[in-house]
Design a protein around this motif. Structure first.
Motif, short mmCIF file in Angstrom:
data_model
loop_
_atom_site.label_atom_id
_atom_site.label_comp_id
_atom_site.label_asym_id
_atom_site.label_seq_id
_atom_site.Cartn_x
_atom_site.Cartn_y
_atom_site.Cartn_z
N ASP A 179 5.00 -1.64 -5.85
CA ASP A 179 5.26 -2.83 -5.04
C ASP A 179 4.32 -2.98 -3.84
O ASP A 179 4.62 -3.75 -2.91
CB ASP A 179 6.72 -2.87 -4.56
CG ASP A 179 7.67 -3.25 -5.68
OD1 ASP A 179 7.20 -3.57 -6.79
OD2 ASP A 179 8.90 -3.21 -5.46
N LEU A 180 3.20 -2.29 -3.84
CA LEU A 180 2.18 -2.57 -2.84
C LEU A 180 1.48 -3.87 -3.22
O LEU A 180 1.30 -4.17 -4.40
CB LEU A 180 1.17 -1.42 -2.77
CG LEU A 180 1.74 -0.09 -2.27
CD1 LEU A 180 0.69 1.01 -2.39
CD2 LEU A 180 2.25 -0.20 -0.84
N SER A 181 1.10 -4.64 -2.20
CA SER A 181 0.57 -5.98 -2.45
C SER A 181 -0.37 -6.39 -1.32
O SER A 181 -0.54 -5.67 -0.33
CB SER A 181 1.72 -6.99 -2.54
OG SER A 181 2.32 -7.15 -1.26
N LEU A 182 -0.97 -7.57 -1.46
CA LEU A 182 -1.82 -8.09 -0.39
C LEU A 182 -1.04 -8.33 0.90
O LEU A 182 -1.62 -8.37 1.99
CB LEU A 182 -2.49 -9.40 -0.83
CG LEU A 182 -3.60 -9.28 -1.88
CD1 LEU A 182 -4.09 -10.66 -2.29
CD2 LEU A 182 -4.75 -8.42 -1.39
N VAL A 183 0.26 -8.49 0.79
CA VAL A 183 1.11 -8.71 1.97
C VAL A 183 1.26 -7.44 2.78
O VAL A 183 1.21 -7.46 4.02
CB VAL A 183 2.49 -9.25 1.54
CG1 VAL A 183 3.44 -9.33 2.73
CG2 VAL A 183 2.35 -10.61 0.87
N ASN A 184 1.45 -6.30 2.13
CA ASN A 184 1.84 -5.09 2.85
C ASN A 184 0.85 -3.93 2.78
O ASN A 184 1.03 -2.91 3.44
CB ASN A 184 3.21 -4.59 2.35
CG ASN A 184 3.22 -4.30 0.85
OD1 ASN A 184 2.30 -3.73 0.31
ND2 ASN A 184 4.31 -4.71 0.18
N LEU A 185 -0.21 -4.07 2.00
CA LEU A 185 -1.11 -2.94 1.76
C LEU A 185 -1.93 -2.56 2.99
O LEU A 185 -2.10 -1.38 3.28
CB LEU A 185 -2.04 -3.24 0.58
CG LEU A 185 -3.04 -2.15 0.21
CD1 LEU A 185 -2.34 -0.85 -0.15
CD2 LEU A 185 -3.94 -2.62 -0.93
N ALA A 186 -2.46 -3.54 3.70
CA ALA A 186 -3.33 -3.24 4.84
C ALA A 186 -2.60 -2.42 5.90
O ALA A 186 -3.15 -1.46 6.45
CB ALA A 186 -3.88 -4.53 5.44
N PHE A 187 -1.36 -2.79 6.20
CA PHE A 187 -0.59 -2.06 7.21
C PHE A 187 -0.32 -0.64 6.74
O PHE A 187 -0.40 0.31 7.53
CB PHE A 187 0.73 -2.80 7.49
CG PHE A 187 1.52 -2.21 8.61
CD1 PHE A 187 1.14 -2.39 9.93
CD2 PHE A 187 2.67 -1.45 8.34
CE1 PHE A 187 1.88 -1.83 10.97
CE2 PHE A 187 3.41 -0.90 9.37
CZ PHE A 187 3.01 -1.09 10.68
N PHE A 188 0.01 -0.48 5.48
CA PHE A 188 0.26 0.85 4.93
C PHE A 188 -1.01 1.70 5.04
O PHE A 188 -0.97 2.85 5.49
CB PHE A 188 0.69 0.72 3.47
CG PHE A 188 1.23 1.98 2.86
CD1 PHE A 188 2.55 2.35 3.04
CD2 PHE A 188 0.41 2.81 2.10
CE1 PHE A 188 3.06 3.51 2.48
CE2 PHE A 188 0.90 3.96 1.53
CZ PHE A 188 2.23 4.32 1.72
N SER A 189 -2.14 1.14 4.63
CA SER A 189 -3.40 1.85 4.66
C SER A 189 -3.82 2.21 6.08
O SER A 189 -4.33 3.30 6.34
CB SER A 189 -4.48 1.01 3.98
OG SER A 189 -5.73 1.62 4.07
N LYS A 190 -3.61 1.29 7.00
CA LYS A 190 -3.98 1.53 8.40
C LYS A 190 -3.22 2.72 8.98
O LYS A 190 -3.76 3.51 9.76
CB LYS A 190 -3.70 0.27 9.22
CG LYS A 190 -3.97 0.42 10.71
CD LYS A 190 -3.62 -0.85 11.46
CE LYS A 190 -3.80 -0.68 12.96
NZ LYS A 190 -3.40 -1.91 13.70
N ASN A 191 -1.96 2.84 8.59
CA ASN A 191 -1.12 3.92 9.14
C ASN A 191 -1.27 5.24 8.40
O ASN A 191 -0.91 6.29 8.92
CB ASN A 191 0.35 3.48 9.11
CG ASN A 191 0.69 2.55 10.25
OD1 ASN A 191 0.99 2.98 11.36
ND2 ASN A 191 0.60 1.25 9.99
N ILE A 192 -1.79 5.18 7.17
CA ILE A 192 -2.04 6.42 6.41
C ILE A 192 -3.49 6.34 5.92
O ILE A 192 -3.76 6.15 4.72
CB ILE A 192 -1.05 6.56 5.23
CG1 ILE A 192 0.39 6.34 5.71
CG2 ILE A 192 -1.18 7.94 4.59
CD1 ILE A 192 1.42 6.38 4.60
#
Length: 238
Positions: free
Chosen positions: A191-204
């Motif tokens: 369920d990673l997507s263009l909506v939530n992936l950047a924030f996830f990647s930035k934090n990890i």
């Protein structure tokens, strides 16, 4: 740099709906690589309702990046991966009739089973990854199996993200750091997507790989595959 592995199961689902070979799963995988994907993921299930075992054999000589096969390690699955010898095998605890992966392993309860599998796969030169949630004790048990990596099951992150993104990502940051300190590589998916992936990647930022299928294929229907892969990779490069 976090690698983007494109899960092509949904492409096979569309093909299988009509029979024939449209869209061509093998060509789609090659095009995804040509457009910048750093890996291809498939999840063959016993009923072959999307990716077929024949697809996996057909993909092996064509993939030029990383080939990741994920699935429940039944005898038929293990026989397949030992013949194909992909870059990575991701072990998931799916029941045969599961629509999609919806939980990680309870590693402690399956420790001997998983340890034996990891040893067997590693002995054939295949990198292993165990699909898990964010429970730290469970990740510690995963490390004890000898696995190379874990894959964090990110559906809980995606579900909470719209209402509280900081709370959504916090347990994944903790879990990823804990895994890294144990010497494990860290993948993520679901369920990673263009909506939530950047924030996830930035934090990890030290994620090794994300595996994305459903959302990416849906976006490609509107944006085209090349533009979609470009946008997903941009999320990982921020």
């Amino acid at each position: 740099m976090t690698n983007l592995s494109v899960n092509i199961n949904k492409v096979a689902t569309i093909r299988n709906a009509r029979g024939g070979n449209m869209p061509d799963v093998l060509k789609f995988a090659q095009d995804a690589e040509a457009f910048g994907a750093q890996g291809i993921t498939v999840h063959p299930r016993p009923d072959e309702r999307h990716i077929r075992y024949s697809d996996v054999y057909g993909l092996k000589p064509l993939i030029r990046t990383e080939f990741n096969i994920e699935g429940y390690p039944c005898d038929k699955f293990i026989d397949l991966v030992l013949k194909v010898k992909p870059t990575q095998v991701t072990l998931v605890p799916d029941a045969p009739d599961a629509i999609t992966s919806n939980a990680g392993w309870n590693v402690k309860d399956n420790f001997s089973f998983l340890t034996d599998l990891v040893e067997r796969l590693t002995g054939h030169g295949i990198r292993t990854s165990i699909f898990v949630g964010t429970e730290l004790e469970n990740i510690e048990w995963a490390a004890k199996t000898g696995t190379d990596r874990i894959e964090l099951y990110t559906e809980p992150y995606a579900s909470l993200y719209p209402s509280d993104k900081e709370a959504a990502v916090a347990p994944f940051v903790e879990a990823a750091r804990f895994a890294k300190n144990l010497g494990l590589g860290v993948n993520a998916g679901h369920d990673l997507s263009l909506v939530n992936l950047a924030f996830f990647s930035k934090n990890i930022p030290f994620l090794d790989e994300v595996s994305i299928g459903h959302a990416l294929i849906c976006d490609a229907l509107y944006l085209g595959l090349q533009e979609t892969i470009k946008q997903y990779k941009a999320c990982l490069e921020q």
